[in-house]
Every structure is written in structure tokens, then in C-alpha cells.
Scaffold this active site. Structure first.
Site, short mmCIF file in Angstrom:
data_model
loop_
_atom_site.label_atom_id
_atom_site.label_comp_id
_atom_site.label_asym_id
_atom_site.label_seq_id
_atom_site.Cartn_x
_atom_site.Cartn_y
_atom_site.Cartn_z
NE ARG A 37 -4.41 -1.42 1.74
CZ ARG A 37 -5.40 -1.64 2.58
NH1 ARG A 37 -5.25 -1.40 3.88
NH2 ARG A 37 -6.55 -2.10 2.15
CE LYS A 198 -10.82 -3.90 8.33
NZ LYS A 198 -10.30 -2.92 7.35
N GLY A 351 -5.73 -5.13 2.47
CA GLY A 351 -4.39 -5.11 3.06
C GLY A 351 -3.87 -6.49 3.38
N GLY A 374 -12.51 -3.47 1.60
CA GLY A 374 -13.92 -3.06 1.69
C GLY A 374 -14.28 -2.10 0.57
N1 LIG Z 1 -11.54 -17.71 11.06
C1 LIG Z 1 -10.97 -16.55 11.38
N2 LIG Z 1 -11.04 -16.09 12.64
C2 LIG Z 1 -10.45 -14.90 12.98
N3 LIG Z 1 -9.77 -14.10 12.10
C3 LIG Z 1 -9.69 -14.53 10.83
C4 LIG Z 1 -10.27 -15.76 10.41
N4 LIG Z 1 -10.02 -15.90 9.09
C5 LIG Z 1 -9.30 -14.83 8.70
N5 LIG Z 1 -9.09 -13.99 9.74
C6 LIG Z 1 -8.30 -12.74 9.76
O1 LIG Z 1 -8.86 -11.79 8.89
C7 LIG Z 1 -7.89 -10.77 8.70
C8 LIG Z 1 -8.12 -10.06 7.39
O2 LIG Z 1 -9.47 -9.59 7.31
P1 LIG Z 1 -9.89 -8.23 6.60
O3 LIG Z 1 -11.37 -8.30 6.44
O4 LIG Z 1 -9.30 -7.06 7.31
O5 LIG Z 1 -9.21 -8.39 5.13
P2 LIG Z 1 -8.32 -7.40 4.27
O6 LIG Z 1 -7.85 -8.15 3.09
O7 LIG Z 1 -7.25 -6.77 5.12
O8 LIG Z 1 -9.36 -6.32 3.81
P3 LIG Z 1 -9.43 -4.74 4.23
O9 LIG Z 1 -8.37 -4.08 3.43
O10 LIG Z 1 -10.82 -4.33 3.89
O11 LIG Z 1 -9.14 -4.66 5.70
C9 LIG Z 1 -6.55 -11.47 8.78
O12 LIG Z 1 -5.74 -10.81 9.74
C10 LIG Z 1 -6.89 -12.90 9.22
O13 LIG Z 1 -6.04 -13.40 10.23
O1 LIG Z 2 -7.89 -1.65 5.29
C1 LIG Z 2 -8.82 -1.06 4.74
O2 LIG Z 2 -9.71 -1.65 4.09
C2 LIG Z 2 -8.84 0.46 4.73
O3 LIG Z 2 -7.65 0.99 5.22
C3 LIG Z 2 -10.03 0.98 5.54
O4 LIG Z 2 -9.92 0.61 6.88
P1 LIG Z 2 -11.24 0.57 7.81
O5 LIG Z 2 -12.01 -0.66 7.36
O6 LIG Z 2 -10.74 0.45 9.22
O7 LIG Z 2 -12.00 1.82 7.55
#
Ligand SMILES: Nc1ncnc2c1ncn2[C@@H]1O[C@H](COP(=O)(O)OP(=O)(O)OP(=O)(O)O)[C@@H](O)[C@H]1O
Ligand SMILES: O=C(O)[C@H](O)COP(=O)(O)O
Length: 394
Positions: A37, A198, A351, A374
């Protein structure tokens, strides 16, 4: 794109406020484990610097809930950014106020200032007008290169544009082009994969995605709520109890709309949330009360991979398990490999999702790696993102 970009403005001798998404994964010691990023914004930053601007960079890290939580300082980001830019990056210990104003006023062309975490102030997420005005004081013009945060109507993304004209950076332009194009007329079968942690943020997106995709695969933390919604006991797994009814209704909607909804049929469960936890594979009806599901099981991984074989468009956000710990990375690895092996146009965003993909060494097999998680999901749904809407029209 009908919005102005940095190509359309003159920045020589001006101070430019740039909102970026440097919400990068970090280990417990505060080391950045994936800097995609940050590197993704370098074309914008270098272009502006070459044109004679000085930069005031704003970003957030994590969710400190409006408090200055030391764990979420962006100081490590300043260090990495300086290495990547090959020039000094000054650091303002508060993103607004007297010191930040003095530091930004003293900037000479070619100089860079990074502001401390914007979310240390609760007004950022509340889109507070006064806070937005304070941010605007730090610069002459604004640039949004934070596609990943553009689904949030936050002060530095939306409110600030009322006081500071804001245009798109190169990363923003690129994301709009790739994410928009892939789903405008998707080649079918179109498969979406949703996982991650999330859940309450992203479960709402599923309703609209069901109208667009042929197959929807749900894994990771997101799957647990659907497993619980089917009546299974999920022990100590991450489950959004407030979303159980929604999950139930989504299962019904998928059936009604003829969407192939794939949920896990087995799980890797652990006795604690730790890399050295005791763990085993179980069916959905055998999750022990005190244990938690931290990955999809091998049968689920196989079924998901099979569904991806003939996909022509794939969109993926959120890992299938806690991939940061080797014991719970197999599901994510299997799905990553299946996406990479398919000849589909693939978009992977978020991320941690980017970090997971790099961990398994398959990033170069993906058509577009989006910095938005998201944000890309909401863009795919067809929503107008507030951060994009607020940019200057052409
Ligand atoms: N079964 C689970 N229980 C708890 N945490 C989990 C599980 N499966 C995945 N994760 C966690 O989810 C996290 C990533 O979720 P997240 O929704 O933030 O995705 P992202 O790709 O970072 O998207 P964003 O950029 O929107 O945050 C990772 O740190 C992972 O360890
Ligand atoms: O990791 C993401 O998807 C962005 O940085 C937004 O973060 P947030 O879901 O905490 O608003």
C-alpha cells in the site's frame, strides 16, 4: 474518469495534502510485514515532487477509536516511506494543530511531511467539519490516492474537500479503471470470494454481490457467522451474533437467485488464538465448545478450488483463515493457488489479502492487485464511493 487528476493541476511551489491508505499489516513488534500500500502510491508522490510540490501526507493505521493509542502510531510508516522515496520524511506527532501547521508552513518544494494517525482524533471518522478545516489549513490543494478508504465519508477523505479542492492521484485512477472494467461486463462464470475478519462491515455487501455473481464462496471469519446461522454451534469462533438473521436471509436469497453459494463443510479448529495452539480438522457439527475455527478445512478448500477451475472473472477479498499463523494458512494457500491457476481475470483486494498472496508467492499470477478491500467490494456493488464523488469534476 470524469474527475480531475493530478495531471490537470499545477502544483509547482504548492503544498499538497495527500490522503493515502497506509493501513499496512504489522507484526507484534511494529514491523511492517507488507508495504504494497506504500509502494503503490510512489508514482503519485514522485510525480508531485518532480513538479516542484511539497507534500503533507495523511493516513490512518488500524482502528484506534479516536484515541492516541501508541500501538497504532504511523512512525514506522514514515521510516519505510523515507527509504522508498530516498529522501527525508519529517513526522508531525499530531495530524492537526499548531505544530503540524508550523511544520507544513515551513516545507520547501521537494520536502515531505507525514502526519500522525488521523484516527487518533474521533472527528476524523465522524467527518467533523472543524477537524476537516484544520486539515485543510495544512495545504493549498488536495489529492486523494486512498482508494482503500474512499468508501468512508471521513474528514480527510470527504469533509476536507469542502475547504480544499481535491483531485485523484495515479493509484486512485488505476483502481477505478481496473476494478470498474472487470465488473462492468464480467466474462462468466463470475466468482466472488469473501473471507477475512471485518464481518459486520462486509456482510452487507453480499446482498448486492448476489445480484452480480454466478458463484459466491465464503470462508475465513466471515464463514463462521453463516455456519452459526445454519444452526451449528461454533464454540469461541469469531461470530457476529447480530448478523445471524442477515446470514440466514442471504442463504435463502442465494437459492432464490440461482447463485451457487459455497460455504465451508469442514474447519480447522484450535484451542486458542495462537500459532502454537492445539488444532484439528472437524466437520461443522463437531466444533468443540471452548475451541475456535481459524481456517477452512481441506474438504472445503478442495470444493472451493474446484468451483474456481472454470471461472472467467474472480474477485477476492479476505483470507480464508488466520494465514499469518502457518497452522491456519492452508485454506488461503489452496484458494490462492486455484485463483492463480485459473485463466480468469482476477482481482484480489485488501491489506491482508495482498499480504496473504505475497506470502504464497502468487501475486504475479493475479490480473489486478487492488489496494482496496472493503472499498473495492463496495465499488463492485455499484456504489458511489463518497471519497470519489467528492473529487473535482473535469
Ligand atoms: N476464522 C478466522 N477467525 C479470525 N480471524 C480470521 C479468520 N479468518 C481470517 N481472519 C483474519 O482476517 C484478517 C483479514 O481480514 P480483513 O477483512 O481485514 O481483510 P483485508 O484483506 O485486510 O481487507 P481490508 O483491506 O478491507 O481490511 C486477517 O488478519 C486474518 O487473520
Ligand atoms: O484496510 C482497509 O480496508 C482500509 O484501510 C479501511 O480501513 P477501515 O475498514 O478500518 O475503515
Amino acid at each position: 474518469m470524469n474527475k480531475k487528476s493530478i495531471r490537470d493541476i499545477d502544483v509547482a511551489g504548492k503544498r499538497v495534502f495527500i490522503r493515502v491508505d497506509y493501513n499496512v499489516p504489522m507484526d507484534k513488534e511494529g514491523n511492517i510485514t507488507n508495504d504494497t500500500r506504500i509502494t503503490a502510491t510512489l508514482p503519485t508522490l514522485n510525480y508531485l515532487l518532480e513538479k516542484g510540490a511539497s507534500l503533507v501526507i495523511g493516513c490512518h493505521l488500524g482502528r484506534p477509536k479516536g484515541q492516541p493509542v501508541p500501538e497504532f502510531t504511523v512512525a514506522p510508516v514514515a521510516k519505510r516511506l523515507a527509504e522508498l522515496l530516498g529522501r527525508e520524511v519529517k513526522f508531525a506527532p499530531d495530524c492537526v494543530g499548531e505544530q503540524a501547521e508550523k511544520m507544513s508552513a515551513a516545507l520547501k518544494p521537494g520536502e515531505v511531511l507525514l502526519l500522525e494517525n488521523l484516527r487518533y482524533h474521533k472527528e476524523e471518522e465522524k467527518n467533523g467539519a472543524e477537524f476537516a478545516e484544520k486539515l485543510a489549513k495544512l495545504a493549498d490543494i488536495g489529492v486523494n490516492d486512498a482508494f482503500g478508504v474512499s468508501h468512508r465519508a471521513h474528514a480527510s477523505v470527504e469533509g476536507v474537500t469542502k475547504h480544499l479542492p481535491m483531485v485523484a492521484g495515479f493509484l486512485m485512477e488505476k483502481e477505478i479503471k481496473f476494478v470498474g472494467q472487470a465488473v462492468a461486463n464480467p466474462v462468466r462464470p463470475f466468482v466472488a470470494i469473501i473471507g477475512g475478519a471485518k464481518v459486520s462491515d462486509k456482510i452487507g455487501v453480499i446482498e448486492n454481490l448476489l445480484k452480480k455473481v454466478d458463484t459466491l464462496i465464503i470462508g475465513g471469519g466471515m464463514a463462521n457467522t453463516f455456519v452459526a446461522a445454519q444452526g451449528y454451534s461454533t464454540g469461541k469462533s469469531l461470530v457476529e451474533t447480530e448478523k445471524l438473521d442477515l446470514a440466514k436471509s442471504l442463504i435463502v436469497q442465494a437459492k432464490e437467485q440461482g447463485v451457487n453459494l459455497l460455504l465451508p463443510t469442514d474447519m480447522v479448529v484450535a484451542d486458542k488464538f495462537a500459532a502454537d495452539a492445539e488444532h484439528k480438522v472437524v466437520g461443522l457439527d463437531a466444533i468443540p465448545d471452548e475451541w475456535m475455527a481459524l481456517d477452512i478445512g481441506p474438504k472445503s478448500a478442495e470444493a472451493f478450488a474446484k468451483a474456481l477451475e472454470d471461472a472467467k472473472t474472480v474477485v477476492w477479498n479476505g483470507p480464508m483463515g488466520v494465514f499469518e499463523m502457518d497452522a491456519f494458512a492452508a485454506g488461503t494457500k489452496a484458494v490462492a493457488k486455484a485463483v492463480a491457476d485459473s485463466d480468469a481475470t482476477s482481482i484480489v483486494g485488501g491489506g491482508d489479502s495482498i499480504a496473504a498472496l505475497q506470502k504464497v508467492g502468487l501475486s504475479d499470477k493475479i490480473t489486478h492487485i487492488s489496494t482496496g478491500g472493503g472499498a473495492s467490494l463496495e465499488y463492485l456493488e455499484g456504489k458511489v464511493l463518497p471519497g470519489i464523488a467528492a473529487l473535482q469534476d473535469k
